[in-house]
Enzyme design. Structure first.
Site, PDB file in Angstrom:
ATOM      1  CG  ASN A   5      -5.139   3.157   8.923  1.00 49.02           C
ATOM      2  OD1 ASN A   5      -5.355   2.123   8.169  1.00 49.02           O
ATOM      3  ND2 ASN A   5      -4.599   4.263   8.367  1.00 49.02           N
ATOM      4  NE  ARG A  15      -3.345   2.329   2.873  1.00 44.62           N
ATOM      5  CZ  ARG A  15      -2.907   3.001   3.905  1.00 44.62           C
ATOM      6  NH1 ARG A  15      -2.326   2.941   4.873  1.00 44.62           N
ATOM      7  NH2 ARG A  15      -3.766   4.359   3.990  1.00 44.62           N
ATOM      8  CG  HIS A  46      -0.862   8.901   3.637  1.00 41.66           C
ATOM      9  ND1 HIS A  46      -0.949   7.362   3.772  1.00 41.66           N
ATOM     10  CD2 HIS A  46      -0.410   9.312   4.989  1.00 41.66           C
ATOM     11  CE1 HIS A  46      -0.580   7.221   5.294  1.00 41.66           C
ATOM     12  NE2 HIS A  46      -0.066   8.471   5.783  1.00 41.66           N
ATOM     13  CD  GLU A  87      -4.466   7.208  10.166  1.00 37.58           C
ATOM     14  OE1 GLU A  87      -3.898   8.077  10.464  1.00 37.58           O
ATOM     15  OE2 GLU A  87      -4.081   6.059  10.635  1.00 37.58           O
ATOM     16  CD  GLU A  90      -1.167   3.635   8.204  1.00 36.28           C
ATOM     17  OE1 GLU A  90      -1.186   4.215   9.363  1.00 36.28           O
ATOM     18  OE2 GLU A  90      -1.326   4.668   7.343  1.00 36.28           O
ATOM     19  CE1 TYR A 115       0.696   2.443  13.559  1.00 37.84           C
ATOM     20  CE2 TYR A 115      -1.166   3.619  12.843  1.00 37.84           C
ATOM     21  CZ  TYR A 115      -0.093   2.990  12.578  1.00 37.84           C
ATOM     22  OH  TYR A 115       0.332   3.270  11.386  1.00 37.84           O
TER      23      TYR A 115
HETATM   24  C1  PNW Z   1      -0.672   7.457  10.901  1.00 38.12           C
HETATM   25  N1  PNW Z   1      -2.653  10.401  16.270  1.00 38.12           N
HETATM   26  O1  PNW Z   1      -0.457   8.754  11.549  1.00 38.12           O
HETATM   27  C2  PNW Z   1      -0.396   7.524   9.471  1.00 38.12           C
HETATM   28  O2  PNW Z   1      -1.457   6.992   8.492  1.00 38.12           O
HETATM   29  C3  PNW Z   1       0.943   7.257   9.066  1.00 38.12           C
HETATM   30  O3  PNW Z   1       1.427   8.135   7.964  1.00 38.12           O
HETATM   31  C4  PNW Z   1       1.708   7.504  10.281  1.00 38.12           C
HETATM   32  O4  PNW Z   1       3.175   7.092  10.225  1.00 38.12           O
HETATM   33  C5  PNW Z   1       1.423   6.291  11.163  1.00 38.12           C
HETATM   34  O5  PNW Z   1      -0.040   6.454  11.807  1.00 38.12           O
HETATM   35  C6  PNW Z   1       2.151   6.293  12.655  1.00 38.12           C
HETATM   36  O6  PNW Z   1       1.843   7.659  13.319  1.00 38.12           O
HETATM   37  C7  PNW Z   1      -1.249   9.022  12.841  1.00 38.12           C
HETATM   38  O7  PNW Z   1      -2.103  11.299  16.766  1.00 38.12           O
HETATM   39  C8  PNW Z   1      -0.596   9.988  13.391  1.00 38.12           C
HETATM   40  O8  PNW Z   1      -3.779   9.835  16.725  1.00 38.12           O
HETATM   41  C9  PNW Z   1      -1.075  10.622  14.398  1.00 38.12           C
HETATM   42  C10 PNW Z   1      -2.255  10.010  15.059  1.00 38.12           C
HETATM   43  C11 PNW Z   1      -2.745   8.716  14.376  1.00 38.12           C
HETATM   44  C12 PNW Z   1      -2.274   8.229  13.291  1.00 38.12           C
END
Ligand code: PNW
Length: 478
Positions: free
Chosen positions: A302, A83, A127, A172, A379, A304
């Site tokens: 996505n 991707r 993006h 996002e 992601e 995390y």
């Molecule tokens: C995502 N937050 O970014 C992006 O899609 C990527 O480009 C990035 O490198 C990756 O996650 C890791 O950070 C985010 O603050 C950035 O919640 C900030 C947030 C969430 C996702």
């Protein structure tokens, strides 16, 4: 995946895609080549104080010149899918008008290289790198930006639609709207809550118009999706009604504001009511919600880390702990009564708690809310403080444990009835981590920026074995 692999309970479906992900500004570099003009991230990263160490994407991973080696590296690892995103200002330098052929050619060559290596491309159209000229004309708070996006989507769809089956309109949109226009920790660095809500609506409209434009120029077999960073929002005290109200407030602003119109054709009533002191939403015009509510072929998620919230005294001023970067301005419009809390337990280098159950919860939520819609994890991954050892190898057992935990959660969700078709590890290689610059390393592959030498970390080898066998090796099996 290797079709000879016996099907064991731990095995993933044979067609499951094992991929990795990147984005244009984070890896390409070559920012002044072949007609490209600045995006909002060029301007922002060149503004003193906006990124760690003043880092910019000027050179980044020099992927623009090294894409052949990078594709060969993915193939060597055994990955099925990739991707990547297209840089809008490479294709349409002013954000309008005819396409620049050399800009499109780069992506044509990249796609051909991927296909020759048997790697399935998935294209993200946006993006976060809006052409600066469109920001100068008002950016995402202005409706015209959505029409410009649709035109750009058509251009890229016409150029690559015969060879790329998987399309993602936006990555996002929450980050674009609220980190870009409310807290200002992302480009363009503006801090007006009303602008951020207008931006959210025009991003939704861009998605709808863009999806329509793609379908008008592409073969019907292609898939059109959007990638949402849907938050998993949990109450600090599950029995406390005030904390549950705080969950609702954040869930509306993180999730409902996008999946409401996109999946159901309406903004959540509670969002409209709770923001009425800020905005009358008059920028939502007749017909917009029908346009935004386009049929989707898949949904990208996505993930995390989860968010933990409680009710708070709106006058209690203190550092926010929501993990969205340092700013005096909140990314959450009209949500002063919400406090964020750090989840207990292990954290990554971003300070984000490691919580694979959040990914299972997220997948099951969308399995309920969007029945029948195929899901992709577009992601997931973690930043750790990786360093090559004396022998040059990079030992990253924490990342292997993170991937093993989260992929196990995906596998469990599939057992529980979810239709998850693939997983894209964020990220293929270390890269420009936005406001954090090159300090944070999300890669499965280590990048020495001084030499641009790429070294697969132990996690890349582990993930490659998973991709080849279609099942998860033991985390300590490398
Ligand atoms: C995502 N937050 O970014 C992006 O899609 C990527 O480009 C990035 O490198 C990756 O996650 C890791 O950070 C985010 O603050 C950035 O919640 C900030 C947030 C969430 C996702």
């Amino acid at each position: 995946s290797d079709s000879a692999t016996p099907v064991t309970p731990a095995a993933f479906p044979p067609a499951f895609l094992w991929g990795s992900a990147t984005s244009a500004y984070q890896i390409e570099g070559a920012v002044r080549e072949d007609g490209r003009t600045p995006s909002i991230w060029d301007t922002f990263s060149h503004t003193p104080g906006k990124t760690a160490g003043g880092d910019t994407g000027d050179i980044a991973n020099d992927h623009y010149h090294r894409y052949r080696d990078d594709v060969a590296m993915m193939a060597d690892l055994g990955l099925d899918a990739y991707r990547f995103s297209v840089s809008w200002p490479r294709v349409q330098p002013t954000g309008r008008g005819p396409a620049v052929q050399r800009g499109l050619d780069f992506y044509r060559k990249l796609v051909d290289e991927l296909l020759e290596h048997g790697i399935k491309p998935a294209v993200t159209l946006y993006h976060w790198d809006l052409p600066q000229e469109l920001e100068d004309a008002g950016g995402w708070p202005e409706r015209d930006t959505a029409y410009r996006f649709a035109e750009y989507a058509r251009i890229v769809g016409e150029a690559l639609g015969d060879r790329v089956e998987q399309w993602i309109t936006l990555n996002e949109p929450w980050c674009s709207a609220f980190l870009g226009y409310a807290s200002g920790v992302h480009a363009p660095g503006r801090t007006d809550p009303v602008d951020s809500l207008r931006a959210a609506h025009h991003l939704n409209l861009a998605h709808g118009l863009g999806a329509k434009a793609l379908r008008s120029v592409m073969p019907a077999r292609n898939s059109v999706a959007i990638s949402l960073n849907s938050s998993v929002v949990r109450p600090l005290s599950p029995g406390d009604p005030a904390d549950l109200a705080a969950v609702r407030t954040i869930d509306d602003r993180a999730n409902g504001i996008f999946h409401g119109p996109i999946l159901k054709g309406a903004y959540p009533e509670s969002l409209l009511e709770s923001t009425s002191s800020l905005t009358d939403w008059s920028y939502v015009q007749d017909g917009d919600l029908e346009l935004i509510h386009q049929p989707l072929d898949a949904l990208g998620l996505n993930y995390y880390t989860p968010s933990i919230v409680s009710a708070a005294d709106p006058d209690a001023k203190g550092p926010r702990a929501d993990g969205h970067g340092e700013s005096a301005h909140s990314p959450w419009p009209a949500a002063d009564h919400v406090a964020f809390h750090q989840a207990p337990g292990e954290r990554t280098e971003m300070g984000w708690a490691v919580d694979p159950t959040g990914l299972h919860d997220l997948i099951m939520r969308y399995t309920r809310e969007a029945p029948g819609l195929p899901l992709y994890i577009t992601e997931n991954g973690a930043a750790y403080d990786d360093k090559p050892g004396a022998d040059g190898t990079v030992h990253d057992p924490e990342r292997i444990a993170y991937l093993h935990g989260h992929l196990s959660a995906v596998r469990r969700a599939i057992t529980d009835g979810a239709d998850v078709r693939g997983y894209y590890l964020w990220s293929l290689m270390d890269n420009f981590e936005w406001a954090y610059g090159y300090e944070k390393r999300f890669g499965a592959v280590y990048v020495d920026y001084a030499t641009q030498v790429r070294t697969p970390k132990a996690s890349a080898l582990w993930y490659g074995r998973a991709a080849r066998s279609g099942a998860l090796p033991e985390p300590d099996g490398i």
